[in-house]
Design an enzyme around this catalytic site. Structure first.
Site, PDB file in Angstrom:
ATOM      1  N   CYS A 196     -35.892 -44.067 -17.137  1.00 51.80           N
ATOM      2  CA  CYS A 196     -34.936 -43.012 -17.464  1.00 51.80           C
ATOM      3  C   CYS A 196     -33.572 -43.621 -17.776  1.00 51.80           C
ATOM      4  O   CYS A 196     -33.077 -44.461 -17.018  1.00 51.80           O
ATOM      5  CB  CYS A 196     -34.812 -42.059 -16.286  1.00 51.80           C
ATOM      6  SG  CYS A 196     -33.631 -40.744 -16.585  1.00 51.80           S
ATOM      7  N   CYS A 228     -27.681 -41.475 -11.842  1.00 54.99           N
ATOM      8  CA  CYS A 228     -28.197 -40.219 -11.280  1.00 54.99           C
ATOM      9  C   CYS A 228     -28.811 -40.465  -9.905  1.00 54.99           C
ATOM     10  O   CYS A 228     -29.539 -41.441  -9.703  1.00 54.99           O
ATOM     11  CB  CYS A 228     -29.251 -39.660 -12.228  1.00 54.99           C
ATOM     12  SG  CYS A 228     -30.022 -38.160 -11.610  1.00 54.99           S
ATOM     13  N   CYS A 286     -33.422 -39.664  -8.664  1.00 56.37           N
ATOM     14  CA  CYS A 286     -34.562 -40.556  -8.401  1.00 56.37           C
ATOM     15  C   CYS A 286     -34.066 -41.804  -7.677  1.00 56.37           C
ATOM     16  O   CYS A 286     -32.994 -42.321  -8.000  1.00 56.37           O
ATOM     17  CB  CYS A 286     -35.225 -40.985  -9.707  1.00 56.37           C
ATOM     18  SG  CYS A 286     -36.022 -39.630 -10.575  1.00 56.37           S
ATOM     19  N   CYS A 299     -33.953 -36.571 -18.814  1.00 51.30           N
ATOM     20  CA  CYS A 299     -34.579 -36.724 -17.490  1.00 51.30           C
ATOM     21  C   CYS A 299     -36.088 -36.938 -17.625  1.00 51.30           C
ATOM     22  O   CYS A 299     -36.774 -36.195 -18.331  1.00 51.30           O
ATOM     23  CB  CYS A 299     -34.287 -35.470 -16.661  1.00 51.30           C
ATOM     24  SG  CYS A 299     -35.074 -35.469 -15.054  1.00 51.30           S
ATOM     25  N   GLN A 328     -46.009 -25.728  -4.930  1.00 46.60           N
ATOM     26  CA  GLN A 328     -46.185 -27.182  -4.994  1.00 46.60           C
ATOM     27  C   GLN A 328     -45.389 -27.701  -6.195  1.00 46.60           C
ATOM     28  O   GLN A 328     -45.303 -27.036  -7.228  1.00 46.60           O
ATOM     29  CB  GLN A 328     -47.669 -27.540  -5.107  1.00 46.60           C
ATOM     30  CG  GLN A 328     -48.512 -27.088  -3.901  1.00 46.60           C
ATOM     31  CD  GLN A 328     -48.144 -27.801  -2.594  1.00 46.60           C
ATOM     32  OE1 GLN A 328     -47.438 -28.818  -2.597  1.00 46.60           O
ATOM     33  NE2 GLN A 328     -48.599 -27.261  -1.473  1.00 46.60           N
ATOM     34  N   PHE A 344     -50.410 -21.041   7.078  1.00 43.27           N
ATOM     35  CA  PHE A 344     -49.215 -21.338   6.285  1.00 43.27           C
ATOM     36  C   PHE A 344     -49.626 -21.275   4.801  1.00 43.27           C
ATOM     37  O   PHE A 344     -49.499 -22.236   4.057  1.00 43.27           O
ATOM     38  CB  PHE A 344     -48.624 -22.702   6.646  1.00 43.27           C
ATOM     39  CG  PHE A 344     -48.272 -22.841   8.111  1.00 43.27           C
ATOM     40  CD1 PHE A 344     -47.044 -22.404   8.579  1.00 43.27           C
ATOM     41  CD2 PHE A 344     -49.177 -23.379   9.021  1.00 43.27           C
ATOM     42  CE1 PHE A 344     -46.719 -22.528   9.927  1.00 43.27           C
ATOM     43  CE2 PHE A 344     -48.867 -23.498  10.369  1.00 43.27           C
ATOM     44  CZ  PHE A 344     -47.629 -23.075  10.825  1.00 43.27           C
ATOM     45  N   GLU A 404     -49.510 -16.256   6.687  1.00 46.75           N
ATOM     46  CA  GLU A 404     -48.242 -16.794   6.180  1.00 46.75           C
ATOM     47  C   GLU A 404     -47.106 -16.001   6.818  1.00 46.75           C
ATOM     48  O   GLU A 404     -47.242 -14.804   7.078  1.00 46.75           O
ATOM     49  CB  GLU A 404     -48.253 -16.666   4.638  1.00 46.75           C
ATOM     50  CG  GLU A 404     -46.918 -16.652   3.939  1.00 46.75           C
ATOM     51  CD  GLU A 404     -46.103 -17.949   4.069  1.00 46.75           C
ATOM     52  OE1 GLU A 404     -46.667 -19.043   3.989  1.00 46.75           O
ATOM     53  OE2 GLU A 404     -44.881 -17.811   4.294  1.00 46.75           O
ATOM     54  N   ASP A 428     -51.308 -26.037   6.320  1.00 40.54           N
ATOM     55  CA  ASP A 428     -50.301 -26.707   5.488  1.00 40.54           C
ATOM     56  C   ASP A 428     -48.906 -26.265   5.934  1.00 40.54           C
ATOM     57  O   ASP A 428     -48.234 -25.505   5.236  1.00 40.54           O
ATOM     58  CB  ASP A 428     -50.555 -26.327   4.009  1.00 40.54           C
ATOM     59  CG  ASP A 428     -49.567 -26.985   3.058  1.00 40.54           C
ATOM     60  OD1 ASP A 428     -48.862 -27.923   3.474  1.00 40.54           O
ATOM     61  OD2 ASP A 428     -49.514 -26.561   1.894  1.00 40.54           O
ATOM     62  N   CYS A 435     -46.202 -32.461   4.458  1.00 38.47           N
ATOM     63  CA  CYS A 435     -45.150 -33.153   3.696  1.00 38.47           C
ATOM     64  C   CYS A 435     -44.301 -33.992   4.646  1.00 38.47           C
ATOM     65  O   CYS A 435     -43.232 -34.462   4.269  1.00 38.47           O
ATOM     66  CB  CYS A 435     -44.276 -32.138   2.961  1.00 38.47           C
ATOM     67  SG  CYS A 435     -43.534 -30.932   4.068  1.00 38.47           S
TER      68      CYS A 435
HETATM   69  C1  LIG Z   1     -45.628 -26.355   2.851  1.00 35.78           C
HETATM   70  S1  LIG Z   1     -45.618 -24.649   2.535  1.00 35.78           S
HETATM   71  C2  LIG Z   1     -47.297 -24.417   2.098  1.00 35.78           C
HETATM   72  C3  LIG Z   1     -47.633 -23.140   1.389  1.00 35.78           C
HETATM   73  C4  LIG Z   1     -48.983 -23.085   0.742  1.00 35.78           C
HETATM   74  N1  LIG Z   1     -50.032 -23.637   1.582  1.00 35.78           N
HETATM   75  C5  LIG Z   1     -48.976 -23.778  -0.594  1.00 35.78           C
HETATM   76  O1  LIG Z   1     -49.577 -24.846  -0.727  1.00 35.78           O
HETATM   77  O2  LIG Z   1     -48.395 -23.261  -1.547  1.00 35.78           O
HETATM   78  C6  LIG Z   1     -45.443 -23.988   4.132  1.00 35.78           C
HETATM   79  C7  LIG Z   1     -45.499 -22.496   4.218  1.00 35.78           C
HETATM   80  O3  LIG Z   1     -45.303 -22.144   5.591  1.00 35.78           O
HETATM   81  C8  LIG Z   1     -44.570 -20.948   5.637  1.00 35.78           C
HETATM   82  N2  LIG Z   1     -43.963 -20.881   6.985  1.00 35.78           N
HETATM   83  C9  LIG Z   1     -42.850 -21.501   7.439  1.00 35.78           C
HETATM   84  N3  LIG Z   1     -42.646 -21.222   8.735  1.00 35.78           N
HETATM   85  C10 LIG Z   1     -43.661 -20.395   9.112  1.00 35.78           C
HETATM   86  C11 LIG Z   1     -43.993 -19.763  10.349  1.00 35.78           C
HETATM   87  N4  LIG Z   1     -43.250 -19.923  11.434  1.00 35.78           N
HETATM   88  N5  LIG Z   1     -45.109 -19.000  10.384  1.00 35.78           N
HETATM   89  C12 LIG Z   1     -45.881 -18.835   9.293  1.00 35.78           C
HETATM   90  N6  LIG Z   1     -45.598 -19.404   8.101  1.00 35.78           N
HETATM   91  C13 LIG Z   1     -44.496 -20.177   8.008  1.00 35.78           C
HETATM   92  C14 LIG Z   1     -43.584 -21.045   4.498  1.00 35.78           C
HETATM   93  O4  LIG Z   1     -43.124 -19.768   4.099  1.00 35.78           O
HETATM   94  C15 LIG Z   1     -44.426 -21.738   3.436  1.00 35.78           C
HETATM   95  O5  LIG Z   1     -45.061 -20.800   2.612  1.00 35.78           O
END
Ligand SMILES: C[S@@+](CC[C@H](N)C(=O)[O-])C[C@H]1O[C@@H](n2cnc3c(N)ncnc32)[C@H](O)[C@@H]1O
Length: 406
Positions: free
Chosen positions: A60, A66, A69, A143, A243, A270, A290, A338, A364
């Site tokens: 880049c 910048c 990155c 970019c 994502q 989640f 969620e 997740d 993550c």
């Molecule tokens: C890393 S993201 C993953 C979302 C989904 N699995 C995806 O791949 O698109 C984590 C998710 O956890 C939710 N989250 C955060 N804190 C939470 C809680 N205390 N209880 C339930 N969900 C929660 C967020 O809103 C978010 O959607």
């Protein structure tokens, strides 16, 4: 002073051993010999004496200034090793290890969401990323990180900032690529009044944006900003988790599918807007949980409007305060979990008490992943393998999936 870089830190700095402890050198790679001036524990005004074989010309043109990155000066192989080692180190911190599959890295110019910083200027507006270690703005017309559609949105974004930004305060523009046009979320703009609302709505029309959200208020909805997930079309609430790249989403989904194998009844914890729940419902019944009710509503609506899916039960629930209890996993054949960066401590304690045969844990944050993995392992699960997914190319972020079986 001259130093030899021993290793890379978690934020991408080269680290050398100084007389009084570690010395940090930005932009350096292991094995490199570097000369510079020592300021505290940092080497500045640096000059590379001996470059690493893994050093490459940054793709880049903005890479030197910048701050978007960190690692454009390193080969893909070196970045892959560094990210993999980061995960290995976090696991080792809990006394864990597992076989690693080769990393899956998203290509350049594939980030479908970016948050740009912007400011109104005398002549109009300026949009970009912050310079490294400063709050100066760097414009990024070439970019190599973000999807070209996000760069193509710049003229419209510039107009939004010219109309509704201020010269004293920065505006943040979160822009997401969507069917229907860019989905734009602005924070830190001027307070809305009738005239500003009209002008902003005119920009949305003129530049074919899908939606504009201004400090929490939907100012214009020209088209529904749809995301396609498997067979489903989802209309996420503004700023909902997504994502970072389409490649990363598919890599994570394929890995989760493989980890789970054939299934009858899955719990997706989640679940967000259904990144995993919607495609997995092509083979199994899914209970998706969620915390954000607006995301649950989007997932539920998409599930109801999509043909050929097995039933999806979408539940809004705070899984930190009210995790799914062990008896809620009765008849469940597989779990995907997740969580956000904080991990899922409470949920994992409940999950560890179940007999669910296979769990795909997506994360993550390698540190909380390792902590939560240990809870499962102490309860009799085995960590079968780890897949590292790098959808934050050239940054210090890392994502991973672990397969746990009992
Ligand atoms: C890393 S993201 C993953 C979302 C989904 N699995 C995806 O791949 O698109 C984590 C998710 O956890 C939710 N989250 C955060 N804190 C939470 C809680 N205390 N209880 C339930 N969900 C929660 C967020 O809103 C978010 O959607």
């Amino acid at each position: 002073m001259i130093f030899t870089i021993d290793r890379l830190g978690h934020l991408g700095d080269g680290i050398a051993q100084g007389e009084n402890g570690p010395v940090f050198v930005a932009g350096m790679l292991p094995g490199e010999v570097v000369e510079g001036d020592l300021e505290g524990d940092r080497l500045v005004n640096t000059r590379i004496v001996t470059p690493s074989a893994a050093r490459i010309k940054s793709p880049c043109p903005h890479a030197r200034t910048c701050g978007g990155c960190l690692m454009q000066h390193a080969s893909d192989a070196m970045v892959a090793d560094w990210k993999t080692a980061h995960v290995e180190g976090a696991l080792a911190g809990q006394g864990l290890h597992a076989p690693f599959r080769p990393i899956l890295t998203s290509p350049p110019r594939s980030r479908r969401r970016a948050t740009f910083a912007a400011r109104r200027t005398k002549g109009g507006s300026m949009i970009g990323f912050h310079a490294r270690g400063s709050d100066a703005l760097v414009q990024i017309p070439n970019c190599q990180l973000v999807h070209p559609d996000l760069l193509a949105a710049m003229p419209g974004l510039e107009e939004l900032v010219r109309l509704g930004g201020s010269r004293s305060q920065e505006v943040a523009l979160m822009v997401t690529r969507a069917l229907g046009g860019p989905d734009v979320v602005v924070t830190g703009g001027k307070p809305l009044d009738g005239a500003l609302r009209l002008e902003l709505a005119r920009v949305v029309e003129a530049h074919a944006m899908a939606r504009l959200t201004w400090d929490g208020e939907t100012v214009a909805l020209r088209a529904t900003p749809i995301q396609t997930i498997g067979k489903a079309r989802v209309a996420p609430p503004a700023g909902a988790f997504l994502q970072a790249t389409e490649h990363g989403e598919h890599a994570l989904l394929d890995t989760v599918r493989e980890a789970l194998g054939p299934q009858k009844k899955i719990v997706d914890l989640f679940a967000g807007i259904g990144t995993f729940a919607l495609p997995l419902a092509e083979m199994a019944e899914v209970h998706a949980v969620e915390g954000d009710p607006a995301m649950v509503a989007a997932l539920d609506k998409a599930a109801r409007n999509t043909e050929g899916l097995k039933p999806i039960k979408a539940e809004a629930r705070d899984l930190f305060r009210r995790p799914l209890e062990p008896d809620e996993f009765k008849y469940v054949t597989g779990v995907v979990i997740d969580p956000p960066r904080a991990g899922a401590e409470a949920q994992m304690r409940c999950l560890a008490q179940t007999k669910v045969p296979v769990i795909a844990m997506v994360s993550c944050n390698p540190v909380t992943f390792a902590r939560d993995a240990k809870t499962l392992i102490q309860a009799g699960y085995r960590l079968d393998w780890i897949q590292v997914v790098d959808q934050f190319r050239w940054s210090a972020h890392v994502e991973l999936v672990g397969r746990f079986v009992r």
